[in-house]
Design a protein around this motif. Structure first.
Motif, PDB file in Angstrom:
ATOM      1  N   PRO A   1       0.704  -1.321  -0.019  1.00  0.00           N
ATOM      2  CA  PRO A   1      -0.026  -0.108   0.007  1.00  0.00           C
ATOM      3  C   PRO A   1       0.786   1.197  -0.056  1.00  0.00           C
ATOM      4  N   GLU A   2       2.086   1.355   0.543  1.00  0.00           N
ATOM      5  CA  GLU A   2       2.777   2.515   0.687  1.00  0.00           C
ATOM      6  C   GLU A   2       3.214   3.119  -0.671  1.00  0.00           C
ATOM      7  N   THR A   3       3.110   2.229  -1.648  1.00  0.00           N
ATOM      8  CA  THR A   3       3.670   2.576  -2.930  1.00  0.00           C
ATOM      9  C   THR A   3       2.625   3.365  -3.662  1.00  0.00           C
ATOM     10  N   MET A   4       1.487   3.361  -3.198  1.00  0.00           N
ATOM     11  CA  MET A   4       0.254   4.052  -3.955  1.00  0.00           C
ATOM     12  C   MET A   4       0.387   5.385  -4.008  1.00  0.00           C
ATOM     13  N   LEU A   5       1.280   5.891  -2.940  1.00  0.00           N
ATOM     14  CA  LEU A   5       1.575   7.149  -3.146  1.00  0.00           C
ATOM     15  C   LEU A   5       2.380   7.932  -4.296  1.00  0.00           C
ATOM     16  N   GLY A   6       2.606   6.745  -5.005  1.00  0.00           N
ATOM     17  CA  GLY A   6       3.434   7.130  -6.204  1.00  0.00           C
ATOM     18  C   GLY A   6       2.738   6.528  -7.274  1.00  0.00           C
ATOM     19  N   ASP A   7       1.461   6.232  -7.045  1.00  0.00           N
ATOM     20  CA  ASP A   7       0.593   5.827  -8.388  1.00  0.00           C
ATOM     21  C   ASP A   7       0.500   6.807  -9.565  1.00  0.00           C
ATOM     22  N   THR A   8       0.693   6.411 -10.705  1.00  0.00           N
ATOM     23  CA  THR A   8       0.158   7.429 -11.832  1.00  0.00           C
ATOM     24  C   THR A   8      -0.922   6.966 -12.796  1.00  0.00           C
ATOM     25  N   ALA A   9      -1.493   5.779 -12.439  1.00  0.00           N
ATOM     26  CA  ALA A   9      -2.680   5.225 -13.387  1.00  0.00           C
ATOM     27  C   ALA A   9      -3.196   4.132 -12.364  1.00  0.00           C
ATOM     28  N   LEU A  10      -4.334   3.840 -13.055  1.00  0.00           N
ATOM     29  CA  LEU A  10      -5.015   2.452 -12.692  1.00  0.00           C
ATOM     30  C   LEU A  10      -5.133   1.767 -13.898  1.00  0.00           C
TER      31      LEU A  10
ATOM     32  N   PRO B   1       4.998   3.288 -11.500  1.00  0.00           N
ATOM     33  CA  PRO B   1       6.074   2.967 -12.497  1.00  0.00           C
ATOM     34  C   PRO B   1       7.383   3.147 -11.709  1.00  0.00           C
ATOM     35  N   ALA B   2       7.517   4.012 -10.818  1.00  0.00           N
ATOM     36  CA  ALA B   2       8.769   4.119 -10.029  1.00  0.00           C
ATOM     37  C   ALA B   2       9.245   2.879  -9.159  1.00  0.00           C
ATOM     38  N   HIS B   3       8.239   1.903  -8.791  1.00  0.00           N
ATOM     39  CA  HIS B   3       8.502   1.244  -7.749  1.00  0.00           C
ATOM     40  C   HIS B   3       8.000  -0.256  -7.913  1.00  0.00           C
ATOM     41  N   ASP B   4       7.937  -0.568  -9.310  1.00  0.00           N
ATOM     42  CA  ASP B   4       7.534  -2.090  -9.555  1.00  0.00           C
ATOM     43  C   ASP B   4       7.922  -2.156 -11.146  1.00  0.00           C
ATOM     44  N   PRO B   5       8.574  -3.240 -11.267  1.00  0.00           N
ATOM     45  CA  PRO B   5       9.265  -3.671 -12.573  1.00  0.00           C
ATOM     46  C   PRO B   5       7.865  -3.483 -13.589  1.00  0.00           C
ATOM     47  N   ASN B   6       7.059  -4.350 -13.297  1.00  0.00           N
ATOM     48  CA  ASN B   6       5.842  -4.357 -14.223  1.00  0.00           C
ATOM     49  C   ASN B   6       5.348  -3.165 -14.730  1.00  0.00           C
ATOM     50  N   ASP B   7       4.999  -2.328 -13.604  1.00  0.00           N
ATOM     51  CA  ASP B   7       4.675  -1.118 -13.630  1.00  0.00           C
ATOM     52  C   ASP B   7       5.507  -0.135 -14.492  1.00  0.00           C
ATOM     53  N   PHE B   8       6.459  -0.355 -14.339  1.00  0.00           N
ATOM     54  CA  PHE B   8       7.628   0.584 -14.991  1.00  0.00           C
ATOM     55  C   PHE B   8       7.299   0.453 -16.399  1.00  0.00           C
ATOM     56  N   GLU B   9       7.238  -1.041 -16.963  1.00  0.00           N
ATOM     57  CA  GLU B   9       7.088  -1.215 -18.349  1.00  0.00           C
ATOM     58  C   GLU B   9       5.759  -0.610 -18.783  1.00  0.00           C
ATOM     59  N   ALA B  10       4.769  -0.704 -17.869  1.00  0.00           N
ATOM     60  CA  ALA B  10       3.457  -0.235 -18.208  1.00  0.00           C
ATOM     61  C   ALA B  10       3.565   1.291 -18.406  1.00  0.00           C
ATOM     62  N   GLY B  11       4.468   1.824 -17.691  1.00  0.00           N
ATOM     63  CA  GLY B  11       4.712   3.429 -17.704  1.00  0.00           C
ATOM     64  C   GLY B  11       5.229   3.637 -19.176  1.00  0.00           C
ATOM     65  N   ILE B  12       6.069   2.813 -19.607  1.00  0.00           N
ATOM     66  CA  ILE B  12       6.636   3.259 -20.945  1.00  0.00           C
ATOM     67  C   ILE B  12       5.634   3.186 -21.801  1.00  0.00           C
ATOM     68  N   ARG B  13       4.927   2.035 -21.936  1.00  0.00           N
ATOM     69  CA  ARG B  13       3.843   1.937 -22.964  1.00  0.00           C
ATOM     70  C   ARG B  13       2.725   2.975 -22.936  1.00  0.00           C
ATOM     71  N   HIS B  14       2.637   3.259 -21.732  1.00  0.00           N
ATOM     72  CA  HIS B  14       1.363   4.337 -21.597  1.00  0.00           C
ATOM     73  C   HIS B  14       1.968   5.768 -21.347  1.00  0.00           C
TER      74      HIS B  14
ATOM     75  N   ILE C   1       7.095   8.549 -10.182  1.00  0.00           N
ATOM     76  CA  ILE C   1       7.171   9.226  -9.130  1.00  0.00           C
ATOM     77  C   ILE C   1       7.746   8.538  -7.850  1.00  0.00           C
ATOM     78  N   THR C   2       8.934   8.907  -7.598  1.00  0.00           N
ATOM     79  CA  THR C   2       9.775   8.183  -6.640  1.00  0.00           C
ATOM     80  C   THR C   2       8.976   8.681  -5.238  1.00  0.00           C
ATOM     81  N   VAL C   3       8.345   7.465  -4.444  1.00  0.00           N
ATOM     82  CA  VAL C   3       8.054   8.184  -3.108  1.00  0.00           C
ATOM     83  C   VAL C   3       8.988   7.509  -2.048  1.00  0.00           C
TER      84      VAL C   3
END
Length: 918
Positions: A233-242, A289-302, A307-309
RNA sequence: GGUCGCUUAGCGCAGUCGGUAGCGCACUACACUCACAUUGUAGGGGUCACUGGUUCGAGUCCAGUAGCGACCACCA
C-alpha cells in the motif's frame, strides 16, 4: 642390517599416527622445495585449475574444505601423471561483503564511513585486507592445498584491475555496456544497486489490502470508486494510473476515466493494458512505475509519469506528502490506518508472497529508479549457450547443465554499478564543462570532446562478480599475451558449488568466449553442499557448524549451545572423510564423529607401514629382476590385486568418482593388504626364511604403489611414510631396483601393471579365503579357543578343485590356525565333526568329543532353509518357458550351474543332518 | 506455478550394462606379549517409499502418487 634395526624403528615410530606433528613439517618442506610451483613447459601437457577465490573476509568453512580437497586431489593426481599441473590460487575482494565487515568494525569504534570520507575508508579496507586477508590462505595451506602459491592473485591487485578496466572499455566499445535510468534492485541498508541474482526471494506471510480509489465526479456511470488490491500500500503514493484488462466487461465503461489518488489527491487515468489478470483481486491494478518492474514497463507503454516516493534510505520522499521522512514500513501502517479511518479500506486478506531480500544483509529490496550501468547479456549468453550445446562445456553431474542453460536463456541485462566504495571504480569520467562522457582504460587528463581538464570520475564501483568473471584469464596476465596465458588457458576443470553457477560460472563462460574465444574450462564439477547431522545448512545462527580448522588441529567448538572438545584428526583424515562422502555431487550430512573414519583408516595404514618398516629394515632385498613364475602364490596374488586396483582407482579418479576411488583403495589396503597379505607374509619375512629377500622386495613395492595411489587424498601421511620407506628400502622396484623420487608429491602415478594380473591366482585365493572363513566360523560357533590347533578335512566336489586346494594348504593352515589339513574328493565326514558347506567343497572340523549336536543341527537347518529358498526361486525361473526362450544363454547356463551346485550342497547338508540324528 | 534431487539395515549412505542387495557406524559374542583395541575374528539385522507399466527377469528402465529438500518465477 641387523635385527636390532627393526626394534629401533619400532621404538621410534609411535603406535598411533600423530598428524599434528607430521603435517606442518611436510607442508613446510613442500613449500620450500617448490613442489607446488609450475612453469610453462612445452614438453608437457598443462593441467590447470583456477581456485574459486574465497572472499578475503572469509575463514575456512566445511564447504571450502570439501571443494578444495577435491581440487587438490585432481591437481596432485595430474602432477603425478606427469602433467604440468598448476592450481591458480587467490582471493576475491568481495565488494559489499568486505565493505560491510569493515563498516562494522568502524561502528564498534563509533565511526561511520561518511565521517571519514571515501579515500580514508578505502585505505582502511586495504589495511584490513593486509591484516586479515591471509587467514583463509593459510588455512588452505594447512589443509594441504598444493596451489602454486607463488602465483597468488587478488581481484583488486594491479594486474587484475587493469584487466577489469580493459574489459569494461572493450565491452563499452562493442556496445555491450550502456548506462541507463532504470528500475533496479536497491538495498536500503547497503545503499547500493544489486543484480537480479543477488536477490533472494523469501516466502513471507503478508496481506492483500483492498483499497478504494474514488472516481472523479465528472465521469459518467454510477460507479463511485474502483477497488484495487495491493501487497504494498505504501507505494500507492507514487501511483500514476490504474489499469484494467481491455476486454474486461466490468470495466469497459471506465477505460479512460479518471480516478483520484487517495491521500495525495492526484488525478490519475484508468488505462487498459493486457498485463492485468482479470481473475486476480478486483481486476484493477494500481500502476506505480517508479516502484514496480511491471508497472515500469506499463509506464513506458502508456507514457506515465514516474514518481519516486521511497528514497534510497528506505524512508518516504517529499513526494509522499505528509508521510515524507517516515520509514517505508511505518508508512505502510500509518497509511493503512488512515485509509481505514476514511473508509477507503475495503478489506484485508491474508496473502503469502515472495519478498526479495539482499543476499548480503537480508534487508527487503526496494525496486528503485536510478541511473546505472548495465551489461547487455543476450549476445554474450547466446555464445555461451551455443558453446555448451556444441559440447565445449560439460557439467558433472550432467543435470546442472539444464539449470545453467535455463538461466542463460532467460537472463536479463546485468546491473553492474554499485554505490559502494570498495571495488573497481568505473573507468568513466564526466566533463564539467560540456557534459561529455569519457570511457578510458587510463585516467584521462582532459575531456575527449572539449579538452577541458575538469573531469570527475564516476563515483560507482563495479559488481564484484565483474572481476570474478575474468578470473581464468586475468590471473594469467591478460590483456598482455604472456607465456602463461597461452600455456595454461583454457583450464582443465572448474570445481565449485552450485550456488555460484549463475553468479560466477556462467559469467566466466561468457567473458572467456568473448575475450579469449574459448570456453575457460572444458568441465565443471559441481560438488555437494555440506549439511549438519540433521540435514540443515550450517550457519552461525543455528550454531550447527563444524569448523574444519578445529577438526584438523583439534580444540574446542561450540555447537547447539554446548562446548565440545575435539581431538586432532589432522588434515588427511578430514580430506579422506570428505572425499569418501562425495558421491555424484549429493549433499553431505556431516557429524564430527564422521572423521573417525578417516582417522581410523590412516592409523591402520600407519601401523601396516610400521610393520613393513620394522620387518624389512633387518632384511636385504632381492636384487635380481622379479618374474611372476618365480614368485610365491601369495606374492603373485597381491601383485595381481594391485594391478586391478591401479587400473580401477585411476579410472575412478579420471571420471571424478571420488567416493569409489577411496573405497577401492580402502578395500585393497585394509582388506587385501592388511588382513590377508600381511598375515600371510609374516612367516616368509622371517630372516631365516629363504623367501625373505623376495617377499621383502614385493612388500616394499606394494607399499610404495599404495602410497602413490593414496597420495592425492592423504598427502601428508603418505609423504611421511614415503620418507620412512626410503630409509628401509632406498631402492625398490619389480623389474629392477631403482631410486624413486625423493618426494612422493612428484613421484610417478602407478601404471602399466597389467602383466601382473592373474585371474587364476585370484580365484584360488578366494577359494582359500572361503575355506578359512568357514573354519573360523565353526571355531566361533563352537567356542573353540582361538589358539587351539585344529585338524580339518576338506572334501571337494571335483578332483580339479582338490588339486587347486592342495596348493593353498599352507595358506589355509596358517590363517585358520590348523594343525593339519586333509584334502580329498568326496571324502566322508569324520564322526564328531562340525561342518561347513560352500561352493564346491565342504570342510569338516572334528570337535574333541564335546560337540554340541544341537548347535550344529540348528546351524545346518538354517543353512538348509536358505538354500531351499534359493532352489525354489531358481526352479520357478528355470521352468518358466519365457525365461528359457528369451533369456541369454550365458545367463541360463549360469543359473543351471548354480542350481546344480546348490542342490549338491543341499544334499550334503541333509546327509550331515541325518548323520547327527543317528 | 515450473524445474531438479532424495526416499535401500537402528543411523549415515553406496549400488556403472536390468541377472544371488552392499559399505561405514551402532549392536551381539569371542580375542590384548607377537604392526595396529583408532585393532582382530565371527555374527544378527532389509517388503529397496507407494501404485501401475515395460521385461523371461526391476533397487536399477517408464508413468503416476506421497513425503522431504533445493532452485527458478515481475501475477498486483
Amino acid at each position: 642390517m641387523t635385527s636390532s634395526d627393526g626394534d629401533l624403528i619400532a621404538n621410534e615410530l609411535p603406535k598411533h599416527y600423530v598428524p599434528g606433528e607430521v603435517e606442518p613439517r611436510w607442508l613446510e618442506r613442500w613449500l620450500d622445495s617448490g613442489s607446488y610451483h609450475s612453469t610453462p613447459d612445452p614438453d608437457k601437457r598443462p593441467f590447470t585449475i583456477v581456485i574459486p577465490p574465497p572472499n578475503v573476509t572469509g575463514i575456512l568453512h566445511m564447504g571450502h574444505a570439501l571443494n578444495n580437497t577435491l581440487q587438490d586431489i585432481l591437481i596432485r593426481h595430474a602432477r603425478m601423471r606427469g602433467l604440468e599441473a598448476m592450481w591458480m590460487p587467490g582471493t576475491d575482494h568481495a565488494g559489499i561483503a568486505t565493505q560491510n565487515v569493515v563498516e562494522r568494525s568502524l561502528a564498534d569504534a563509533g565511526l561511520h564511513r561518511d565521517a571519514i570520507g571515501r579515500e580514508k575508508f578505502v585505505e582502511k579496507v586495504w589495511a584490513w585486507k593486509e591484516k586479515y586477508g591471509s587467514t583463509i590462505v593459510n588455512q588452505l595451506k594447512r589443509l594441504g592445498c598444493s596451489c602454486d602459491w607463488e602465483r597468488e592473485r587478488f581481484t583488486m591487485d594491479q594486474g587484475l584491475s587493469r584487466a577489469v578496466r580493459e574489459v569494461f572499455v572493450r565491452l563499452y566499445q562493442d556496445g555491450l555496456i550502456y548506462r541507463g535510468r532504470r528500475l533496479i534492485n536497491w538495498c536500503v541498508r547497503c545503499h547500493t544497486a544489486l543484480a537480479d541474482d543477488e536477490i533472494e526471494h523469501v516466502e513471507k506471510h503478508s496481506q492483500l489490502w483492498h483499497i478504494r480509489y474514488p472516481l472523479k465526479k465528472s465521469d459518467k456511470g454510477g460507479q463511485r470508486f474502483l477497488t484495487v488490491a495491493t501487497t504494498r500500500p505504501e507505494t500507492m503514493l507514487g501511483d500514476t494510473a490504474l489499469a484494467v484488462h481491455p476486454d474486461d466487461p466490468r470495466y469497459t465503461e471506465l477505460q479512460g476515466a479518471t480516478a483520484i489518488l487517495p491521500v495525495i489527491g492526484r488525478e490519475i487515468p484508468v488505462i487498459a493494458d493486457t498485463m492485468v489478470d482479470p481473475t486476480f483481486g478486483s481486476g484493477v491494478v494500481k500502476i506505480t512505475p517508479a516502484h514496480d518492474p511491471n508497472d515500469f514497463e506499463a509506464g513506458i507503454r502508456h507514457d506515465l509519469e514516474r514518481i519516486t516516493v521511497i528514497g534510497p534510505d528506505g524512508t518516504m520522499t517529499e513526494m509522499a506528502g505528509k508521510y515524507a521522512g517516515l520509514d517505508r514500513f511505518r508508512c505502510r501502517e500509518k497509511l493503512v490506518e488512515e485509509l481505514q479511518d476514511t473508509g477507503l479500506l475495503e478489506k484485508v486478506e491474508d496473502h503469502d508472497n515472495a519478498v526479495g531480500q539482499c543476499y548480503r544483509c537480508d534487508s527487503v529490496i526496494e525496486p528503485y529508479l536510478s541511473e546505472q550501468w548495465f551489461v547487455s547479456m543476450r549476445p554474450l549468453a547466446e555464445r555461451a549457450i551455443a558453446a555448451t550445446r556444441e559440447g565445449a562445456l560439460k557439467f558433472v553431474p550432467a543435470r546442472w547443465e539444464k539449470v545453467y542453460l535455463a538461466w542463460l536463456e532467460n537472463v536479463r541485462d546485468w546491473c553492474i554499478s554499485r554505490q559502494i566504495w570498495w571495488g573497481h571504480r568505473i573507468p568513466v569520467w564526466y566533463c564539467a564543462a560540456c557534459g561529455e562522457m569519457t570511457v578510458a582504460i587510463d585516467t584521462p587528463t582532459a575531456c575527449q570532446k572539449c579538452s577541458s581538464p575538469n573531469l570527475t570520475q564516476d563515483p560507482d564501483v563495479l559488481d564484484t562478480w565483474f572481476s570474478s568473471a575474468l578470473w581464468p584469464f586475468s590471473t594469467l596476465g591478460w590483456p598482455e599475451s604472456t607465456p602463461e596465458l597461452s600455456y595454461y588457458y583454457p583450464t582443465a576443470i572448474l570445481v565449485t558449488a552450485r550456488d555460484i553457477i549463475y553468479f560466477w560460472v556462467a559469467r566466466m563462460v561468457m567473458m572467456g568466449l568473448h575475450f579469449m574465444n574459448e570456453v575457460p574450462f572444458g568441465e565443471v564439477y559441481i560438488n555437494g553442499t555440506i549439511l549438519d547431522e540433521n540435514g540443515a545448512r550450517m550457519s552461525k545462527s543455528r550454531e550447527n557448524g563444524i569448523d574444519p580448522v578445529v577438526m584438523i588441529q583439534g580444540g574446542t567448538q561450540r555447537r547447539f549451545g554446548k562446548d565440545f572438545n575435539y581431538e586432532v584428526y589432522g588434515a588427511d583424515a578430514v580430506r579422506y572423510t570428505l572425499c569418501s562422502l562425495t558421491t555424484d555431487g549429493q549433499d553431505i550430512k556431516l557429524a564430527p564423529t564422521r572423521f573417525d573414519m578417516g582417522r581410523n583408516f590412516i592409523n591402520k595404514m600407519w601401523n601396516a607401514s610400521r610393520f613393513v618398516m620394522i620387518r624389512i629394515s633387518s632384511l636385504s632385498l632381492e636384487t635380481g629382476s622379479l618374474e611372476r613364475e618365480n614368485l610365491s602364490f601369495t606374492n603373485r596374488w597381491i601383485l595381481s590385486r594391485l594391478a586391478v586396483v591401479i587400473d580401477e582407482s585411476s579410472q575412478q579418479l579420471a571420471s571424478y568418482r571420488f567416493h569409489e576411488y577411496v573405497k577401492t583403495l580402502y578395500e585393497f589396503a585394509w582388506g587385501d593388504f592388511c588382513d590377508w597379505y600381511l598375515e600371510l607374509v609374516k612367516p616368509e619375512l622371517n630372516p631365516d626364511s629363504p623367501d625373505a629377500p623376495v617377499t621383502a622386495r614385493v612388500l616394499a613395492w606394494v607399499l610404495d604403489q599404495l602410497l602413490r595411489l593414496l597420495h592425492p587424498v592423504t598427502p601428508f601421511f603418505t609423504e611421511e611414510v614415503w620418507s620412512l620407506l626410503a630409509k628401509a628400502a632406498p631402492r625398490r622396484g619389480l623389474a629392477e631396483l631403482e631410486n624413486p623420487a625423493p618426494l612422493l608429491i612428484r613421484a610417478a602415478w602407478p601404471l602399466d601393471a597389467e602383466k601382473w594380473r592373474d585371474p587364476k591366482v585370484e580365484d584360488d585365493m578366494s577359494r582359500a579365503m572361503n575355506a578359512i572363513r568357514a573354519i573360523r566360523a565353526i571355531r566361533a560357533k563352537f567356542n573353540l579357543p582361538p589358539k587351539s590347533r585344529l585338524s580339518v578335512t576338506v572334501s571337494t566336489a571335483s578332483r580339479d578343485y582338490a588339486e587347486s586346494l592342495e596348493h593353498l594348504a599352507g595358506i589355509i593352515t596358517a590363517l585358520a590356525g590348523l594343525e593339519d589339513m586333509l584334502i580329498g574328493v568326496n571324502t566322508p565326514k569324520p564322526s564328531q565333526a562340525a561342518s561347513g558347506v560352500m561352493d564346491g567343497m565342504q570342510v569338516y572340523v572334528p570337535l574333541a568329543a564335546l560337540m554340541d549336536v544341537e548347535v550344529e543341527k540348528i546351524r545346518i537347518t538354517k543353512d538348509l532353509a536358505k538354500k531351499e529358498d534359493a532352489i525354489t526361486a531358481l526352479n520357478r525361473k528355470l521352468s518358466n518357458f519365457e525365461f528359457l526362450s528369451k533369456a541369454p544363454q550365458n545367463i541360463q547356463d549360469r543359473e543351471i550351474a548354480r542350481k546344480d551346485e546348490i542342490n549338491r550342497q543341499i544334499q550334503e547338508l541333509k546327509e550331515l543332518r541325518d548323520s547327527l540324528n543317528n
